[in-house]
Scaffold this motif. Structure first.
Motif, PDB file in Angstrom:
ATOM      1  N   THR A  15       0.842  -1.211   0.000  1.00 22.08           N
ATOM      2  CA  THR A  15       0.000   0.000   0.000  1.00 22.08           C
ATOM      3  C   THR A  15       0.871   1.253   0.000  1.00 22.08           C
ATOM      4  O   THR A  15       0.639   2.191  -0.773  1.00 22.08           O
ATOM      5  CB  THR A  15      -0.896  -0.003   1.269  1.00 22.08           C
ATOM      6  OG1 THR A  15      -1.678  -1.193   1.256  1.00 22.08           O
ATOM      7  CG2 THR A  15      -1.799   1.214   1.317  1.00 22.08           C
ATOM      8  N   ALA A  57       5.720 -20.662   3.131  1.00 17.72           N
ATOM      9  CA  ALA A  57       7.174 -20.696   3.384  1.00 17.72           C
ATOM     10  C   ALA A  57       7.878 -19.701   2.446  1.00 17.72           C
ATOM     11  O   ALA A  57       7.240 -19.073   1.603  1.00 17.72           O
ATOM     12  CB  ALA A  57       7.694 -22.106   3.165  1.00 17.72           C
ATOM     13  N   ARG A  87      14.368 -10.751   3.052  1.00 24.52           N
ATOM     14  CA  ARG A  87      13.591 -11.451   4.075  1.00 24.52           C
ATOM     15  C   ARG A  87      14.462 -12.385   4.899  1.00 24.52           C
ATOM     16  O   ARG A  87      13.946 -13.046   5.789  1.00 24.52           O
ATOM     17  CB  ARG A  87      12.523 -12.310   3.390  1.00 24.52           C
ATOM     18  CG  ARG A  87      11.194 -11.612   3.244  1.00 24.52           C
ATOM     19  CD  ARG A  87      10.318 -12.566   2.454  1.00 24.52           C
ATOM     20  NE  ARG A  87       8.950 -12.488   2.839  1.00 24.52           N
ATOM     21  CZ  ARG A  87       8.027 -11.796   2.160  1.00 24.52           C
ATOM     22  NH1 ARG A  87       8.351 -11.104   1.104  1.00 24.52           N
ATOM     23  NH2 ARG A  87       6.782 -11.814   2.554  1.00 24.52           N
ATOM     24  N   ARG A 171       3.094 -17.674   7.368  1.00 25.40           N
ATOM     25  CA  ARG A 171       3.885 -16.536   6.865  1.00 25.40           C
ATOM     26  C   ARG A 171       4.383 -15.687   8.034  1.00 25.40           C
ATOM     27  O   ARG A 171       5.512 -15.192   8.021  1.00 25.40           O
ATOM     28  CB  ARG A 171       3.043 -15.694   5.889  1.00 25.40           C
ATOM     29  CG  ARG A 171       2.880 -16.379   4.528  1.00 25.40           C
ATOM     30  CD  ARG A 171       1.674 -15.878   3.743  1.00 25.40           C
ATOM     31  NE  ARG A 171       1.732 -14.495   3.371  1.00 25.40           N
ATOM     32  CZ  ARG A 171       0.680 -13.796   2.947  1.00 25.40           C
ATOM     33  NH1 ARG A 171      -0.513 -14.371   2.852  1.00 25.40           N
ATOM     34  NH2 ARG A 171       0.812 -12.536   2.626  1.00 25.40           N
TER      35      ARG A 171
HETATM   36  P1  AP5 Z   1      -0.661  -4.597   1.944  1.00 27.80           P
HETATM   37  O1  AP5 Z   1      -0.168  -3.240   1.589  1.00 27.80           O
HETATM   38  O2  AP5 Z   1      -1.082  -5.489   0.830  1.00 27.80           O
HETATM   39  O3  AP5 Z   1       0.387  -5.346   2.892  1.00 27.80           O
HETATM   40  P2  AP5 Z   1       1.782  -6.000   2.551  1.00 27.80           P
HETATM   41  O4  AP5 Z   1       2.673  -5.691   3.718  1.00 27.80           O
HETATM   42  O5  AP5 Z   1       2.261  -5.602   1.195  1.00 27.80           O
HETATM   43  O6  AP5 Z   1       1.354  -7.525   2.633  1.00 27.80           O
HETATM   44  P3  AP5 Z   1       1.703  -8.776   1.742  1.00 27.80           P
HETATM   45  O7  AP5 Z   1       0.760  -9.862   2.149  1.00 27.80           O
HETATM   46  O8  AP5 Z   1       1.731  -8.428   0.289  1.00 27.80           O
HETATM   47  O9  AP5 Z   1       3.107  -9.102   2.257  1.00 27.80           O
HETATM   48  P4  AP5 Z   1       3.817 -10.392   2.220  1.00 27.80           P
HETATM   49  O10 AP5 Z   1       5.120  -9.890   2.657  1.00 27.80           O
HETATM   50  O11 AP5 Z   1       3.308 -11.554   2.967  1.00 27.80           O
HETATM   51  O12 AP5 Z   1       3.614 -10.882   0.707  1.00 27.80           O
HETATM   52  P5  AP5 Z   1       4.581 -10.955  -0.529  1.00 27.80           P
HETATM   53  O13 AP5 Z   1       3.792 -10.746  -1.744  1.00 27.80           O
HETATM   54  O14 AP5 Z   1       5.791 -10.103  -0.302  1.00 27.80           O
HETATM   55  O15 AP5 Z   1      -1.849  -4.417   2.983  1.00 27.80           O
HETATM   56  C1  AP5 Z   1      -2.648  -5.513   3.423  1.00 27.80           C
HETATM   57  C2  AP5 Z   1      -4.115  -5.071   3.523  1.00 27.80           C
HETATM   58  O16 AP5 Z   1      -4.243  -4.115   4.582  1.00 27.80           O
HETATM   59  C3  AP5 Z   1      -4.624  -4.366   2.266  1.00 27.80           C
HETATM   60  O17 AP5 Z   1      -5.932  -4.765   2.039  1.00 27.80           O
HETATM   61  C4  AP5 Z   1      -4.560  -2.876   2.602  1.00 27.80           C
HETATM   62  O18 AP5 Z   1      -5.570  -2.136   1.935  1.00 27.80           O
HETATM   63  C5  AP5 Z   1      -4.756  -2.868   4.106  1.00 27.80           C
HETATM   64  N1  AP5 Z   1      -3.969  -1.831   4.772  1.00 27.80           N
HETATM   65  C6  AP5 Z   1      -2.700  -1.436   4.475  1.00 27.80           C
HETATM   66  N2  AP5 Z   1      -2.283  -0.466   5.318  1.00 27.80           N
HETATM   67  C7  AP5 Z   1      -3.311  -0.247   6.188  1.00 27.80           C
HETATM   68  C8  AP5 Z   1      -3.509   0.635   7.305  1.00 27.80           C
HETATM   69  N3  AP5 Z   1      -2.537   1.478   7.709  1.00 27.80           N
HETATM   70  N4  AP5 Z   1      -4.683   0.568   7.948  1.00 27.80           N
HETATM   71  C9  AP5 Z   1      -5.663  -0.294   7.553  1.00 27.80           C
HETATM   72  N5  AP5 Z   1      -5.542  -1.131   6.496  1.00 27.80           N
HETATM   73  C10 AP5 Z   1      -4.390  -1.114   5.824  1.00 27.80           C
HETATM   74  O19 AP5 Z   1       5.079 -12.474  -0.453  1.00 27.80           O
HETATM   75  C11 AP5 Z   1       4.222 -13.569  -0.721  1.00 27.80           C
HETATM   76  C12 AP5 Z   1       5.022 -14.863  -0.722  1.00 27.80           C
HETATM   77  O20 AP5 Z   1       6.035 -14.818  -1.758  1.00 27.80           O
HETATM   78  C13 AP5 Z   1       5.805 -15.147   0.559  1.00 27.80           C
HETATM   79  O21 AP5 Z   1       5.002 -15.788   1.533  1.00 27.80           O
HETATM   80  C14 AP5 Z   1       6.952 -16.047   0.028  1.00 27.80           C
HETATM   81  O22 AP5 Z   1       6.520 -17.364  -0.184  1.00 27.80           O
HETATM   82  C15 AP5 Z   1       7.257 -15.419  -1.329  1.00 27.80           C
HETATM   83  N6  AP5 Z   1       8.299 -14.370  -1.245  1.00 27.80           N
HETATM   84  C16 AP5 Z   1       8.150 -13.036  -1.538  1.00 27.80           C
HETATM   85  N7  AP5 Z   1       9.299 -12.365  -1.360  1.00 27.80           N
HETATM   86  C17 AP5 Z   1      10.207 -13.295  -0.922  1.00 27.80           C
HETATM   87  C18 AP5 Z   1      11.572 -13.207  -0.527  1.00 27.80           C
HETATM   88  N8  AP5 Z   1      12.238 -12.028  -0.538  1.00 27.80           N
HETATM   89  N9  AP5 Z   1      12.190 -14.334  -0.126  1.00 27.80           N
HETATM   90  C19 AP5 Z   1      11.551 -15.531  -0.114  1.00 27.80           C
HETATM   91  N10 AP5 Z   1      10.252 -15.682  -0.470  1.00 27.80           N
HETATM   92  C20 AP5 Z   1       9.578 -14.568  -0.862  1.00 27.80           C
END
Ligand code: AP5
Length: 214
Positions: A15, A57, A87, A171
């Motif tokens: 976001t 994972a 990460r 996660r």
């Molecule tokens: P949002 O902004 O979507 O949150 P986010 O922190 O980006 O959450 P993610 O679920 O995308 O993070 P993640 O780290 O698990 O996923 P990623 O894709 O990196 O906000 C969430 C919700 O809350 C939204 O609906 C928003 O509107 C709302 N919101 C936001 N701010 C708010 C506020 N202040 N107040 C109220 N509401 C609010 O990773 C997914 C998977 O990919 C991992 O599990 C892993 O398997 C893999 N992966 C990705 N990167 C790596 C890496 N570097 N190393 C290894 N595996 C990886």
């Protein structure tokens, strides 16, 4: 200016990154988005990553570091927002190397501090536009017109396969075990900036702005 947005799943990294892209012309480098694109393409990386992501994972350090390297080469001198990377400690070390090789340097590591039970609610209600990817939430951010994306006008919406309670808990456990330990790595360098991620989206954005402008 290159920065990292760090925090557990649902902390608001995506976001806030989207806002910085719009307001400051920075480039969001989200390993999660890159991996989901690879899964959608059905590439070798995507096939390997799919089951790992669905389980909650982490994908291998080598794969995500290579993805970041490839994408860094495309953004030229624009500021990068690392979203969901690094990460693990090996990823943090790989990022140092990737940046140094390109004459770049991290300015800030912004840590979004959040309450974990609230995260499960945040992630459970999250969905996005199937056409342009604009993010929405059942409770916090609905489209202004029912079933129509505010950004592109699209009518198809989607939810992520890993946004269910069981996977979110895994996660979160991965975040504690592997990602939190990198916080001291940046604290020692004096570039770790904690922000209250439980505040409203606008308040969090203002706190990030004051760090970037400070
Ligand atoms: P949002 O902004 O979507 O949150 P986010 O922190 O980006 O959450 P993610 O679920 O995308 O993070 P993640 O780290 O698990 O996923 P990623 O894709 O990196 O906000 C969430 C919700 O809350 C939204 O609906 C928003 O509107 C709302 N919101 C936001 N701010 C708010 C506020 N202040 N107040 C109220 N509401 C609010 O990773 C997914 C998977 O990919 C991992 O599990 C892993 O398997 C893999 N992966 C990705 N990167 C790596 C890496 N570097 N190393 C290894 N595996 C990886």
């Amino acid at each position: 200016m290159d920065i990292i947005l760090l925090g557990p799943p649902g902390a608001g990294k995506g976001t806030q990154a989207e806002r910085l892209v719009t307001n400051r012309g920075m480039v969001q480098l989200s390993t999660g988005d890159m991996l989901r694109a690879a899964v959608a393409e059905g590439s070798a990386v995507g096939r390997e990553a799919k089951a790992v992501m669905d389980s909650g994972a982490l994908v291998s350090d080598a794969i995500v570091s290579a993805l970041i390297g490839e994408n860094l080469d495309r953004i030229e001198t624009r500021g990068a927002i690392f979203d969901g990377f690094p990460r693990t400690l090996p990823q943090a070390e790989a990022l140092d190397l990737l940046l140094a090789e390109r004459g770049r340097k991290l300015a800030h590591v912004i840590e979004l501090e959040v309450d974990e039970e609230a995260l499960v609610e945040r992630i459970g209600g999250r969905f996005s536009c199937g056409t342009c990817g604009a993010p929405y939430h059942d409770r916090f951010k609905l489209p202004k017109v029912d079933d129509q994306c505010d950004v592109c006008g699209g009518h198809a919406f989607r939810r992520r396969d890993d946004d269910n309670e069981q996977t979110v808990r895994r996660r979160l456990a991965e975040y504690h075990a592997k990602t939190q330990p990198i916080l001291p790595f940046y604290a020692e360098r004096g570039i770790l900036r904690p922000v209250d991620g439980m505040a409203s989206v606008e308040t969090v954005a203002a706190a990030i702005d004051s760090i970037l402008d400070g």
